[in-house]
Design a protein around this motif. Structure first.
Motif, PDB file in Angstrom:
ATOM      1  N   ILE A  90      -5.028 -25.610  44.566  1.00 33.43           N
ATOM      2  CA  ILE A  90      -4.614 -26.686  43.914  1.00 33.43           C
ATOM      3  C   ILE A  90      -3.633 -27.527  44.312  1.00 33.43           C
ATOM      4  O   ILE A  90      -2.717 -26.835  44.992  1.00 33.43           O
ATOM      5  CB  ILE A  90      -4.828 -26.739  42.696  1.00 33.43           C
ATOM      6  N   LYS A  91      -3.694 -29.314  44.479  1.00 36.74           N
ATOM      7  CA  LYS A  91      -2.369 -30.130  44.640  1.00 36.74           C
ATOM      8  C   LYS A  91      -1.485 -29.673  44.077  1.00 36.74           C
ATOM      9  O   LYS A  91      -1.450 -29.987  42.891  1.00 36.74           O
ATOM     10  CB  LYS A  91      -2.955 -30.972  45.429  1.00 36.74           C
ATOM     11  N   TRP A  92      -0.441 -29.656  44.391  1.00 38.60           N
ATOM     12  CA  TRP A  92       0.443 -29.561  43.311  1.00 38.60           C
ATOM     13  C   TRP A  92       1.773 -30.089  44.201  1.00 38.60           C
ATOM     14  O   TRP A  92       2.013 -30.015  45.028  1.00 38.60           O
ATOM     15  CB  TRP A  92       0.862 -28.178  43.060  1.00 38.60           C
ATOM     16  N   TYR A  93       3.057 -31.428  42.804  1.00 37.02           N
ATOM     17  CA  TYR A  93       3.838 -31.981  43.415  1.00 37.02           C
ATOM     18  C   TYR A  93       5.104 -30.764  43.023  1.00 37.02           C
ATOM     19  O   TYR A  93       4.953 -29.511  42.179  1.00 37.02           O
ATOM     20  CB  TYR A  93       4.143 -32.533  42.526  1.00 37.02           C
ATOM     21  N   VAL A  94       5.141 -30.356  44.463  1.00 31.52           N
ATOM     22  CA  VAL A  94       6.680 -29.480  43.763  1.00 31.52           C
ATOM     23  C   VAL A  94       7.312 -30.043  42.772  1.00 31.52           C
ATOM     24  O   VAL A  94       7.987 -29.153  42.407  1.00 31.52           O
ATOM     25  CB  VAL A  94       7.553 -29.832  45.527  1.00 31.52           C
ATOM     26  N   GLN A  95       8.405 -31.123  42.420  1.00 29.89           N
ATOM     27  CA  GLN A  95       8.971 -32.071  41.413  1.00 29.89           C
ATOM     28  C   GLN A  95       7.578 -32.698  40.861  1.00 29.89           C
ATOM     29  O   GLN A  95       7.550 -33.708  41.713  1.00 29.89           O
ATOM     30  CB  GLN A  95      10.012 -32.712  41.324  1.00 29.89           C
ATOM     31  N   PRO A  96       7.473 -32.307  39.868  1.00 33.23           N
ATOM     32  CA  PRO A  96       5.687 -33.091  38.787  1.00 33.23           C
ATOM     33  C   PRO A  96       6.736 -34.710  39.261  1.00 33.23           C
ATOM     34  O   PRO A  96       8.236 -34.668  38.589  1.00 33.23           O
ATOM     35  CB  PRO A  96       6.246 -32.652  37.378  1.00 33.23           C
ATOM     36  N   LEU A  97       6.161 -35.173  38.354  1.00 31.61           N
ATOM     37  CA  LEU A  97       6.590 -36.716  38.726  1.00 31.61           C
ATOM     38  C   LEU A  97       7.203 -37.142  37.494  1.00 31.61           C
ATOM     39  O   LEU A  97       8.212 -37.754  37.568  1.00 31.61           O
ATOM     40  CB  LEU A  97       4.911 -37.391  38.534  1.00 31.61           C
ATOM     41  N   VAL A  98       6.711 -36.091  36.195  1.00 26.47           N
ATOM     42  CA  VAL A  98       7.411 -36.580  35.116  1.00 26.47           C
ATOM     43  C   VAL A  98       8.923 -35.656  35.097  1.00 26.47           C
ATOM     44  O   VAL A  98       9.521 -37.167  34.552  1.00 26.47           O
ATOM     45  CB  VAL A  98       6.788 -35.945  34.035  1.00 26.47           C
ATOM     46  N   LEU A  99       9.137 -35.505  35.895  1.00 24.12           N
ATOM     47  CA  LEU A  99      10.391 -35.003  35.953  1.00 24.12           C
ATOM     48  C   LEU A  99      11.468 -35.425  37.491  1.00 24.12           C
ATOM     49  O   LEU A  99      12.112 -35.136  38.066  1.00 24.12           O
ATOM     50  CB  LEU A  99      11.023 -33.518  36.216  1.00 24.12           C
ATOM     51  N   GLY A 100      10.761 -36.747  37.665  1.00 20.97           N
ATOM     52  CA  GLY A 100      11.233 -37.628  38.938  1.00 20.97           C
ATOM     53  C   GLY A 100      11.036 -37.286  40.414  1.00 20.97           C
ATOM     54  O   GLY A 100      11.399 -37.839  40.867  1.00 20.97           O
ATOM     55  N   GLY A 101       9.323 -36.553  40.849  1.00 22.74           N
ATOM     56  CA  GLY A 101       9.247 -35.966  41.390  1.00 22.74           C
ATOM     57  C   GLY A 101       8.329 -37.324  42.207  1.00 22.74           C
ATOM     58  O   GLY A 101       7.795 -38.192  41.329  1.00 22.74           O
ATOM     59  N   SER A 102       8.644 -37.644  43.829  1.00 21.52           N
ATOM     60  CA  SER A 102       7.471 -38.407  43.923  1.00 21.52           C
ATOM     61  C   SER A 102       5.756 -38.296  44.588  1.00 21.52           C
ATOM     62  O   SER A 102       5.834 -37.348  44.093  1.00 21.52           O
ATOM     63  CB  SER A 102       7.843 -38.533  45.934  1.00 21.52           C
ATOM     64  N   PRO A 103       5.212 -39.599  44.097  1.00 14.98           N
ATOM     65  CA  PRO A 103       4.048 -39.337  44.240  1.00 14.98           C
ATOM     66  C   PRO A 103       3.157 -39.227  45.376  1.00 14.98           C
ATOM     67  O   PRO A 103       2.061 -39.608  45.249  1.00 14.98           O
ATOM     68  CB  PRO A 103       3.624 -40.458  43.223  1.00 14.98           C
ATOM     69  N   GLU A 104       4.379 -39.409  46.220  1.00 16.95           N
ATOM     70  CA  GLU A 104       3.432 -39.769  48.348  1.00 16.95           C
ATOM     71  C   GLU A 104       2.787 -38.810  48.231  1.00 16.95           C
ATOM     72  O   GLU A 104       3.715 -37.291  48.448  1.00 16.95           O
ATOM     73  CB  GLU A 104       4.914 -40.327  48.432  1.00 16.95           C
ATOM     74  N   LEU A 105       2.384 -38.216  49.573  1.00 14.34           N
ATOM     75  CA  LEU A 105       1.881 -37.031  50.353  1.00 14.34           C
ATOM     76  C   LEU A 105       3.596 -37.384  50.949  1.00 14.34           C
ATOM     77  O   LEU A 105       3.669 -38.256  51.396  1.00 14.34           O
ATOM     78  CB  LEU A 105       0.831 -37.601  51.195  1.00 14.34           C
ATOM     79  N   GLY A 118      -0.932 -21.672  37.644  1.00 16.98           N
ATOM     80  CA  GLY A 118      -0.614 -21.758  36.601  1.00 16.98           C
ATOM     81  C   GLY A 118       0.865 -21.083  35.927  1.00 16.98           C
ATOM     82  O   GLY A 118       1.501 -21.118  35.201  1.00 16.98           O
ATOM     83  N   GLU A 119       0.939 -20.385  36.712  1.00 23.73           N
ATOM     84  CA  GLU A 119       2.916 -20.397  36.651  1.00 23.73           C
ATOM     85  C   GLU A 119       3.673 -21.135  36.809  1.00 23.73           C
ATOM     86  O   GLU A 119       4.174 -21.553  36.351  1.00 23.73           O
ATOM     87  CB  GLU A 119       3.232 -19.062  38.011  1.00 23.73           C
ATOM     88  N   LEU A 120       3.595 -22.046  37.784  1.00 26.40           N
ATOM     89  CA  LEU A 120       4.223 -23.636  37.567  1.00 26.40           C
ATOM     90  C   LEU A 120       3.441 -24.409  36.978  1.00 26.40           C
ATOM     91  O   LEU A 120       5.000 -24.664  36.611  1.00 26.40           O
ATOM     92  CB  LEU A 120       3.682 -24.074  39.122  1.00 26.40           C
ATOM     93  N   VAL A 121       2.505 -24.200  36.142  1.00 24.40           N
ATOM     94  CA  VAL A 121       2.486 -25.225  35.340  1.00 24.40           C
ATOM     95  C   VAL A 121       3.289 -24.789  34.260  1.00 24.40           C
ATOM     96  O   VAL A 121       4.035 -25.117  33.074  1.00 24.40           O
ATOM     97  CB  VAL A 121       0.826 -25.006  34.651  1.00 24.40           C
ATOM     98  N   GLN A 122       3.895 -23.423  33.550  1.00 22.20           N
ATOM     99  CA  GLN A 122       4.085 -22.780  32.919  1.00 22.20           C
ATOM    100  C   GLN A 122       5.869 -23.181  32.855  1.00 22.20           C
ATOM    101  O   GLN A 122       6.299 -23.072  31.888  1.00 22.20           O
ATOM    102  CB  GLN A 122       3.407 -21.359  32.630  1.00 22.20           C
ATOM    103  N   TRP A 123       5.984 -22.743  33.937  1.00 21.80           N
ATOM    104  CA  TRP A 123       7.407 -23.121  34.570  1.00 21.80           C
ATOM    105  C   TRP A 123       8.056 -23.942  34.333  1.00 21.80           C
ATOM    106  O   TRP A 123       8.557 -24.559  33.625  1.00 21.80           O
ATOM    107  CB  TRP A 123       7.780 -21.918  35.964  1.00 21.80           C
ATOM    108  N   TRP A 124       7.250 -25.079  35.419  1.00 21.59           N
ATOM    109  CA  TRP A 124       7.696 -26.818  34.889  1.00 21.59           C
ATOM    110  C   TRP A 124       7.249 -27.040  33.401  1.00 21.59           C
ATOM    111  O   TRP A 124       8.296 -27.905  33.006  1.00 21.59           O
ATOM    112  CB  TRP A 124       6.754 -27.371  35.469  1.00 21.59           C
TER     113      TRP A 124
END
Length: 136
Positions: A90-105, A118-124
């Protein structure tokens, strides 16, 4: 589980026997107890089903009621075009967009396993709740 492309969008659809585990993996019951997870659309949105069978989407982060939206158009598992390049990932943004992450590849994008997702979704989502409680 069925994974693949449908109309230029990637879907992951969980088999009936996988829905309970997926719902637990994403901890949906803690914020959206009236839903179960039946799939993932475009790597960024969970596909949810309520007790009446209606479908909805919600971003993986933030996984909160205010972003739940009706969803129509879930493809059948048979209509998905498999892609070995992304199967099981699954593609994942290291820092989610809603928390300031970049949408660029680039540096903000990585590929993770379903378990890691699942672990990342829970943590973020815990981080999102923390920032939100502080008024951010």
């Amino acid at each position: 589980m069925h994974e693949g492309w449908y109309h230029n969008q990637h879907f992951i659809l969980f088999a009936p026997e996988e829905i309970g585990a997926a719902t637990a993996r994403y901890a949906v019951g803690s914020t959206l107890p009236e839903f179960v997870v039946v799939g993932i659309r475009g790597w960024d949105d969970l596909i949810l089903r309520d007790v009446s069978g209606q479908l909805f989407t919600v971003p993986t982060v933030p996984l909160v009621q205010e972003y739940v939206a009706p969803f129509v158009g879930t493809p059948s598992p048979q209509s998905l075009q498999p892609d070995a390049r992304v199967a099981g990932r699954i593609k994942w943004y290291v820092q989610p967009l809603v928390l300031g992450g970049s949408p660029e590849l680039g540096e903000n994008v990585t590929w993770v396993s379903h378990q890691q997702h699942g672990e990342l979704v829970q943590w973020w989502n815990a981080k999102y709740a923390e920032v939100r409680s502080l008024g951010g």
